[in-house]
Design a protein around this motif. Structure first.
Motif, PDB file in Angstrom:
ATOM      1  N   GLY A 108      37.008  39.292  23.458  1.00 45.16           N
ATOM      2  CA  GLY A 108      38.018  39.723  24.436  1.00 45.16           C
ATOM      3  C   GLY A 108      39.389  39.191  24.059  1.00 45.16           C
ATOM      4  O   GLY A 108      39.678  38.959  22.888  1.00 45.16           O
ATOM      5  N   ARG A 109      40.209  38.938  25.085  1.00 43.89           N
ATOM      6  CA  ARG A 109      41.603  38.524  24.840  1.00 43.89           C
ATOM      7  C   ARG A 109      41.690  37.276  23.972  1.00 43.89           C
ATOM      8  O   ARG A 109      42.362  37.242  22.953  1.00 43.89           O
ATOM      9  N   ILE A 110      40.976  36.222  24.387  1.00 40.47           N
ATOM     10  CA  ILE A 110      41.124  34.953  23.673  1.00 40.47           C
ATOM     11  C   ILE A 110      40.285  34.957  22.394  1.00 40.47           C
ATOM     12  O   ILE A 110      40.677  34.339  21.395  1.00 40.47           O
ATOM     13  N   ASP A 154      29.012  39.701  21.117  1.00 39.73           N
ATOM     14  CA  ASP A 154      29.596  40.085  22.410  1.00 39.73           C
ATOM     15  C   ASP A 154      28.657  41.070  23.067  1.00 39.73           C
ATOM     16  O   ASP A 154      28.075  41.923  22.373  1.00 39.73           O
ATOM     17  N   GLY A 172      34.418  31.956  23.103  1.00 39.92           N
ATOM     18  CA  GLY A 172      35.568  32.505  23.830  1.00 39.92           C
ATOM     19  C   GLY A 172      35.100  33.603  24.771  1.00 39.92           C
ATOM     20  O   GLY A 172      35.861  34.492  25.142  1.00 39.92           O
ATOM     21  N   SER A 173      33.818  33.541  25.128  1.00 42.16           N
ATOM     22  CA  SER A 173      33.252  34.540  26.051  1.00 42.16           C
ATOM     23  C   SER A 173      33.541  34.122  27.491  1.00 42.16           C
ATOM     24  O   SER A 173      34.090  33.035  27.734  1.00 42.16           O
ATOM     25  N   SER A 174      33.126  34.943  28.448  1.00 41.98           N
ATOM     26  CA  SER A 174      33.424  34.702  29.864  1.00 41.98           C
ATOM     27  C   SER A 174      32.935  33.314  30.282  1.00 41.98           C
ATOM     28  O   SER A 174      31.938  32.798  29.754  1.00 41.98           O
ATOM     29  N   THR A 175      33.609  32.735  31.270  1.00 38.29           N
ATOM     30  CA  THR A 175      33.352  31.357  31.693  1.00 38.29           C
ATOM     31  C   THR A 175      31.883  31.115  32.031  1.00 38.29           C
ATOM     32  O   THR A 175      31.328  30.062  31.676  1.00 38.29           O
ATOM     33  N   HIS A 203      29.607  29.798  29.133  1.00 35.19           N
ATOM     34  CA  HIS A 203      29.914  28.605  28.327  1.00 35.19           C
ATOM     35  C   HIS A 203      28.788  27.575  28.308  1.00 35.19           C
ATOM     36  O   HIS A 203      28.394  27.093  27.238  1.00 35.19           O
ATOM     37  N   GLU A 216      36.108  27.401  24.846  1.00 35.27           N
ATOM     38  CA  GLU A 216      37.225  27.595  25.780  1.00 35.27           C
ATOM     39  C   GLU A 216      37.002  26.827  27.088  1.00 35.27           C
ATOM     40  O   GLU A 216      35.886  26.513  27.453  1.00 35.27           O
ATOM     41  N   LYS A 217      38.088  26.543  27.772  1.00 34.38           N
ATOM     42  CA  LYS A 217      38.006  25.947  29.100  1.00 34.38           C
ATOM     43  C   LYS A 217      37.604  27.010  30.091  1.00 34.38           C
ATOM     44  O   LYS A 217      37.846  28.182  29.816  1.00 34.38           O
ATOM     45  N   GLY A 221      39.017  23.879  24.732  1.00 28.58           N
ATOM     46  CA  GLY A 221      40.290  24.551  24.441  1.00 28.58           C
ATOM     47  C   GLY A 221      41.441  24.253  25.391  1.00 28.58           C
ATOM     48  O   GLY A 221      41.952  25.167  26.045  1.00 28.58           O
ATOM     49  N   GLN A 251      44.658  23.988  24.871  1.00 30.37           N
ATOM     50  CA  GLN A 251      45.588  24.208  23.759  1.00 30.37           C
ATOM     51  C   GLN A 251      46.966  23.614  23.989  1.00 30.37           C
ATOM     52  O   GLN A 251      47.717  23.395  23.052  1.00 30.37           O
ATOM     53  N   PHE A 258      50.652  33.460  28.312  1.00 24.23           N
ATOM     54  CA  PHE A 258      50.049  32.415  27.473  1.00 24.23           C
ATOM     55  C   PHE A 258      49.812  32.851  26.032  1.00 24.23           C
ATOM     56  O   PHE A 258      49.939  32.052  25.121  1.00 24.23           O
ATOM     57  N   TYR A 305      47.511  27.672  19.832  1.00 19.84           N
ATOM     58  CA  TYR A 305      46.158  28.154  19.511  1.00 19.84           C
ATOM     59  C   TYR A 305      45.876  27.997  18.010  1.00 19.84           C
ATOM     60  O   TYR A 305      44.771  27.626  17.616  1.00 19.84           O
TER      61      TYR A 305
HETATM   62  N1  LIG Z   1      42.855  28.313  26.865  1.00 17.80           N
HETATM   63  C1  LIG Z   1      43.456  29.381  27.300  1.00 17.80           C
HETATM   64  O1  LIG Z   1      44.671  29.472  27.335  1.00 17.80           O
HETATM   65  C2  LIG Z   1      42.644  30.564  27.747  1.00 17.80           C
HETATM   66  C3  LIG Z   1      43.285  31.790  27.915  1.00 17.80           C
HETATM   67  C4  LIG Z   1      42.503  32.896  28.292  1.00 17.80           C
HETATM   68  C5  LIG Z   1      41.157  32.744  28.528  1.00 17.80           C
HETATM   69  N2  LIG Z   1      40.586  31.519  28.387  1.00 17.80           N
HETATM   70  C6  LIG Z   1      39.137  31.367  28.633  1.00 17.80           C
HETATM   71  O2  LIG Z   1      38.454  32.152  27.659  1.00 17.80           O
HETATM   72  C7  LIG Z   1      37.327  32.788  28.232  1.00 17.80           C
HETATM   73  C8  LIG Z   1      37.429  34.310  28.007  1.00 17.80           C
HETATM   74  O3  LIG Z   1      38.601  34.788  28.623  1.00 17.80           O
HETATM   75  P1  LIG Z   1      39.276  36.183  28.187  1.00 17.80           P
HETATM   76  O4  LIG Z   1      40.564  36.251  28.896  1.00 17.80           O
HETATM   77  O5  LIG Z   1      39.239  36.357  26.698  1.00 17.80           O
HETATM   78  O6  LIG Z   1      38.236  37.203  28.850  1.00 17.80           O
HETATM   79  P2  LIG Z   1      37.866  38.688  28.403  1.00 17.80           P
HETATM   80  O7  LIG Z   1      37.205  39.299  29.577  1.00 17.80           O
HETATM   81  O8  LIG Z   1      39.043  39.367  27.773  1.00 17.80           O
HETATM   82  O9  LIG Z   1      36.780  38.473  27.238  1.00 17.80           O
HETATM   83  C9  LIG Z   1      35.517  37.908  27.474  1.00 17.80           C
HETATM   84  C10 LIG Z   1      34.531  38.568  26.503  1.00 17.80           C
HETATM   85  O10 LIG Z   1      33.282  37.886  26.625  1.00 17.80           O
HETATM   86  C11 LIG Z   1      32.261  38.861  26.498  1.00 17.80           C
HETATM   87  N3  LIG Z   1      30.997  38.348  27.001  1.00 17.80           N
HETATM   88  C12 LIG Z   1      30.540  38.289  28.290  1.00 17.80           C
HETATM   89  N4  LIG Z   1      29.317  37.741  28.321  1.00 17.80           N
HETATM   90  C13 LIG Z   1      28.986  37.434  27.034  1.00 17.80           C
HETATM   91  C14 LIG Z   1      27.859  36.848  26.424  1.00 17.80           C
HETATM   92  N5  LIG Z   1      26.790  36.454  27.139  1.00 17.80           N
HETATM   93  N6  LIG Z   1      27.872  36.677  25.076  1.00 17.80           N
HETATM   94  C15 LIG Z   1      28.919  37.072  24.325  1.00 17.80           C
HETATM   95  N7  LIG Z   1      30.024  37.649  24.857  1.00 17.80           N
HETATM   96  C16 LIG Z   1      30.051  37.825  26.195  1.00 17.80           C
HETATM   97  C17 LIG Z   1      32.808  40.057  27.269  1.00 17.80           C
HETATM   98  O11 LIG Z   1      32.128  41.256  26.949  1.00 17.80           O
HETATM   99  C18 LIG Z   1      34.268  40.047  26.809  1.00 17.80           C
HETATM  100  O12 LIG Z   1      34.459  40.831  25.641  1.00 17.80           O
HETATM  101  C19 LIG Z   1      37.298  32.359  29.707  1.00 17.80           C
HETATM  102  O13 LIG Z   1      36.407  31.292  29.843  1.00 17.80           O
HETATM  103  C20 LIG Z   1      38.717  31.896  29.989  1.00 17.80           C
HETATM  104  O14 LIG Z   1      38.776  30.866  30.966  1.00 17.80           O
HETATM  105  C21 LIG Z   1      41.287  30.448  27.987  1.00 17.80           C
END
Ligand SMILES: NC(=O)c1ccc[n+]([C@@H]2O[C@H](COP(=O)([O-])OP(=O)(O)OC[C@H]3O[C@@H](n4cnc5c(N)ncnc54)[C@H](O)[C@@H]3O)[C@@H](O)[C@H]2O)c1
Length: 328
Positions: free
Chosen positions: A10-12, A33, A68-71, A74, A91-92, A118, A120, A274, A282
């Motif tokens: 995803g994003r991160i 993913d 970096g998957s959903s919270t 983790h 990731e946090k 993370g 960062q 961010f 990062y």
């Molecule tokens: N440190 C930072 O600045 C920062 C910034 C953004 C996000 N984050 C953290 O990063 C994590 C992801 O956030 P995001 O914004 O990228 O979310 P996002 O929704 O863009 O991406 C999450 C990805 O995880 C995948 N996913 C879900 N369950 C999964 C699994 N069991 N196995 C593998 N992949 C799986 C989803 O399909 C998705 O593609 C969160 O925990 C968020 O708190 C941290």
């Protein structure tokens, strides 16, 4: 060559993939993913392969994982990686439950593996330079910290509903800054908050604006003010008052151009959010992780830091809900 499996495209995850393929001696081997399209696109971009979590964990060639998957994924992924003796960049937050986060901490310590969380902001050049000058004694002993942390806009309400609340989702970074900058632990926390930007956030059981006051064990004081909305963009500043002066970390702007006209003097707004503001942080964070693996050094943001920040987030949540000071 260190082979790595990345969880989350995803994003991160995309940011981390781009940074990890730039590390010398490091190869992005697998992308995992639950969304096959996201996994496929990212894997293809960097010459990696799409695999299931089981396949990634079972492959002995994979020495490190980047989570970096959903919270909500983790804790389980940390546990599995630690059991398989793979180094972890996660990731946090570690988890939304303090109990589960502490279990992860125990598993990581028992496995004796490296685990970076993370936060960062500690790797941001401006914040790190401030910390270095503080540690060098430029302003004497730190006494007070004021943190301003405002997002340009709130995430979708569907995200807020599963985020764990503003203290665990957003202020977790500010709690880490607090511990890092003051070099001390909280003795008491008082948190208050309101929903001022969007009533739908209140309907989801959360708030979007907070004011937190912390007193440390050494008697130092911190104030953290946060909002999910700032019309002028991502506002990330803090200042430390010390016995011999003050250090301030300001916002970064895309350019330093100043326009002066008969009407006004103006400059760029802060970097948008961010992904832009912490772009360098990062990259530095990823480089630090692989440096630590190569040299055996301790990581700067460990799972202990992840648990400590979560303890503060939990205390702040209780303080806000129960309208009382929480002692730690
Ligand atoms: N440190 C930072 O600045 C920062 C910034 C953004 C996000 N984050 C953290 O990063 C994590 C992801 O956030 P995001 O914004 O990228 O979310 P996002 O929704 O863009 O991406 C999450 C990805 O995880 C995948 N996913 C879900 N369950 C999964 C699994 N069991 N196995 C593998 N992949 C799986 C989803 O399909 C998705 O593609 C969160 O925990 C968020 O708190 C941290």
């Amino acid at each position: 060559m260190t082979d790595v499996a990345l969880f989350g495209a995803g994003r991160i995850g995309k940011i981390h993939a781009g940074n990890l393929v730039r590390q010398a001696g490091v190869r992005l081997r697998y992308v995992v993913d639950v969304n096959p399209t996201a996994a496929g696109e990212l894997a293809q971009k960097y010459g990696a392969q799409v695999r299931s979590a089981d396949q990634a964990f079972d492959d002995a060639a994979v020495k490190a994982v980047v989570i970096g998957s959903s919270t909500d994924t983790h804790a389980d992924l940390i546990r599995r990686a630690a059991t398989a003796k793979k180094a972890i960049f996660c990731e946090k937050p570690v988890d939304l439950s303090l109990t589960r986060a502490r279990e992860c901490q125990k598993t990581v310590i028992e496995a004796g593996i490296t685990c970076l969380i993370g936060f960062q902001r500690r790797y941001d050049p401006t914040f790190a330079a401030l910390k270095e000058r503080l540690s060098a004694g430029e302003i004497g002993e730190p006494e007070m910290l004021v943190v301003t942390s405002r997002d340009p806009g709130a995430p979708p309400v569907d995200y807020i509903k599963v985020s764990g609340g503003i203290f665990k989702d957003m202020l977790i970074h500010d709690f880490d800054i607090f511990r890092w900058i003051l070099g001390d632990e909280a003795a008491s926390v008082y948190a208050t908050g309101s929903c001022l930007t969007d009533p739908a956030i209140a309907t989801a059981g959360d708030i979007d604006s907070t004011a937190v006051t912390i007193r440390t064990k050494k008697g130092r004081l911190a104030q953290i003010n946060t909002s999910r909305r700032a019309a002028y963009g991502y506002d990330q500043r803090f200042e430390v008052l010390g016995s011999k002066g003050m250090l301030q970390a300001g916002n970064h702007r895309p350019t330093e151009v100043i326009a002066a006209t008969a009407a006004s003097v103006s400059r760029d707004k802060p970097e948008h959010f961010f992904l832009e503001r912490y772009r360098v942080a990062y990259a530095n964070e990823m480089a630090h992780f692989f440096d630590a693996l190569a040299t055996g050094a301790l990581v700067r943001t460990s799972i202990d830091d992840g648990v400590k920040a979560l303890e503060l987030a939990e205390a702040a949540t209780t303080s806000w809900r129960e309208k009382r000071i929480v002692e730690l």
